[in-house]
Design an enzyme around this catalytic site. Structure first.
Site, PDB file in Angstrom:
ATOM      1  N   HIS A  25     -33.243  79.270  13.631  1.00  0.00           N
ATOM      2  CA  HIS A  25     -33.200  78.746  12.255  1.00  0.00           C
ATOM      3  C   HIS A  25     -34.095  79.643  11.386  1.00  0.00           C
ATOM      4  CE1 HIS A  25     -32.473  76.157   9.037  1.00  0.00           C
ATOM      5  NE2 HIS A  25     -33.041  75.034   9.435  1.00  0.00           N
ATOM      6  N   ARG A  29     -37.741  76.242   1.001  1.00  0.00           N
ATOM      7  CA  ARG A  29     -36.413  76.674   1.465  1.00  0.00           C
ATOM      8  C   ARG A  29     -35.653  77.291   0.285  1.00  0.00           C
ATOM      9  NH1 ARG A  29     -34.059  74.395   5.919  1.00  0.00           N
ATOM     10  NH2 ARG A  29     -32.455  75.937   5.468  1.00  0.00           N
ATOM     11  N   GLN A  57     -35.529  78.624   7.822  1.00  0.00           N
ATOM     12  CA  GLN A  57     -36.617  77.650   7.879  1.00  0.00           C
ATOM     13  C   GLN A  57     -37.963  78.337   8.074  1.00  0.00           C
ATOM     14  OE1 GLN A  57     -36.441  74.108   7.597  1.00  0.00           O
ATOM     15  NE2 GLN A  57     -38.607  74.548   7.293  1.00  0.00           N
ATOM     16  N   CYS A  67     -40.098  70.676   9.783  1.00  0.00           N
ATOM     17  CA  CYS A  67     -38.996  71.213   8.969  1.00  0.00           C
ATOM     18  C   CYS A  67     -38.134  70.129   8.353  1.00  0.00           C
ATOM     19  CB  CYS A  67     -38.154  72.182   9.783  1.00  0.00           C
ATOM     20  SG  CYS A  67     -37.222  71.398  11.110  1.00  0.00           S
ATOM     21  N   ARG A  82     -23.766  77.392   8.858  1.00  0.00           N
ATOM     22  CA  ARG A  82     -24.518  76.595   9.846  1.00  0.00           C
ATOM     23  C   ARG A  82     -23.520  76.226  10.929  1.00  0.00           C
ATOM     24  NH1 ARG A  82     -28.600  71.575   8.993  1.00  0.00           N
ATOM     25  NH2 ARG A  82     -29.894  73.396   8.634  1.00  0.00           N
ATOM     26  N   ASP A 113     -41.252  69.074  15.544  1.00  0.00           N
ATOM     27  CA  ASP A 113     -39.869  68.897  15.089  1.00  0.00           C
ATOM     28  C   ASP A 113     -39.302  67.692  15.820  1.00  0.00           C
ATOM     29  OD1 ASP A 113     -37.431  69.310  13.862  1.00  0.00           O
ATOM     30  OD2 ASP A 113     -36.913  71.130  14.977  1.00  0.00           O
TER      31      ASP A 113
HETATM   32  N1   CP Z   1     -34.684  71.667   7.951  1.00  0.00           N
HETATM   33  C1   CP Z   1     -33.344  71.675   7.747  1.00  0.00           C
HETATM   34  O1   CP Z   1     -32.642  72.651   8.039  1.00  0.00           O
HETATM   35  O2   CP Z   1     -32.872  70.569   7.110  1.00  0.00           O
HETATM   36  P1   CP Z   1     -31.333  70.161   7.005  1.00  0.00           P
HETATM   37  O3   CP Z   1     -30.817  69.936   8.407  1.00  0.00           O
HETATM   38  O4   CP Z   1     -31.324  68.904   6.177  1.00  0.00           O
HETATM   39  O5   CP Z   1     -30.594  71.285   6.327  1.00  0.00           O
END
Ligand code: CP
Length: 308
Positions: free
Chosen positions: A134, A294, A137, A266, A107, A225
């Site tokens: 992402h 996820r 997701q 998400c 990430r 979001d």
């Molecule tokens: N939706 C998501 O990626 O959550 P986090 O940022 O907690 O990993």
């Protein structure tokens, strides 16, 4: 080498396989304690590095649990604590990590970091979120939609709010899965014009709608979001809130959609901002199924990457 960098750079048949495989693996675990090993242990003797240059709850825990259920081991690494955060190049980091681990999930901020990691790694690399996309997701979101409503092909999905990285992955997924997207938000927060041009070239143009109520009237799925993403400046907070308030997903808005419309977010959510608790906890909401999925979707992605 099978990297999972973005949805639109992954073969559509492989994406379909991953969703179906995730559902099969989820079904096989029904009623079991979370720590129960899967009947198959495809990641036995595998070590997975999970690198975070940004905060995370879902991505961190779901990847870690998924690897363990499949018999592998993880190491969770903070970018700031690695030499990566102190000047070592991405390319050298990728080459070194590839000597120790079998799979890398990262990430990070810039897509260029992810791409360089994939270019120099000799093991598969998975995108755990960048400023621009992402994909994990959206794989979980597609799985969740299909669990509740059947095939996502021809479904109508309305996104309200900021045209951000999560929305971009919805755009990337639309041609492969054959769904229609509407974006509803202020012009100042429109999605990247290059992304919109790409969608049009794929024959899946995104409908832009400035009126929140009109945007949801035929939606099978309503999504929003957080109004300020991790990489956005906090100084613009008040201006963004003022611009985005008309796009809040609340009970009155959901009543304009079909009563069977699903609601997704998400997470993490800022309750009372982009969505009210009445909607988050309401009958249309599947936000916690999304979070659970996820885990299952990423297990399928890791198995696809490793061909196990
Ligand atoms: N939706 C998501 O990626 O959550 P986090 O940022 O907690 O990993």
């Amino acid at each position: 080498m099978r990297h999972f960098l973005d949805i639109h750079t992954t073969d559509a048949a492989d994406l379909r396989h991953m969703i179906d495989h995730a559902r099969t693996m989820k079904d096989a675990r029904k009623g079991q304690l979370k720590g129960t090993p899967d009947a198959e242990q495809p990641l036995a003797n595998h070590i997975v590095a999970l690198i975070f240059e940004k905060p995370s709850t879902r991505t961190r825990v779901s990847f870690d649990v998924g690897v363990r259920q499949m018999g592998g081991q993880t190491m969770v690494l903070s970018g700031a604590d690695m030499q990566l955060g102190h000047g070592e190049t991405i390319a050298d980091t990728a080459r070194v990590l590839s000597r120790y681990v079998d799979l890398i999930m990262i990430r990070t901020f810039e897509p260029a970091t992810l791409e360089e990691m994939a270019e120099y790694a000799t093991v598969p690399v998975i995108n755990g979120l960048t400023n621009k996309s992402h994909p994990c997701q959206i794989m979980a979101d597609i799985m969740t939609f299909e669990e509740h409503r059947g095939p996502i092909k021809d479904a109508k999905i309305t996104w309200l709010g900021d045209g951000n990285n999560v929305f971009a992955s919805f755009v990337h997924a639309a041609p492969a899965f054959g769904f229609d997207l509407t974006f509803a938000g202020p012009e100042t927060l429109d999605p990247d014009p290059k992304l919109m041009a790409w969608a049009e070239a794929q024959g899946r143009p995104v409908r832009i709608e400035r009126d929140a109520e009109a945007s949801v009237d035929d939606a099978d799925l309503v999504v929003t979001d957080t109004w300020i993403s991790m990489h956005d400046s906090q100084t613009a907070r008040e201006r963004r809130h003022n611009q985005l308030r008309p796009y809040q997903v609340n009970k009155a808005l959901m009543e304009k959609a079909d009563e069977k419309s699903l609601f997704m977010h998400c997470l993490p959510a800022h309750r009372g901002e982009e969505a009210t608790s009445e909607v988050m906890d309401g009958p249309n909401s599947v936000v916690f199924d999304e979070a659970e999925n996820r885990l299952h979707a990423q297990k399928a992605i890791m198995r696809w990457c490793l061909e196990v």
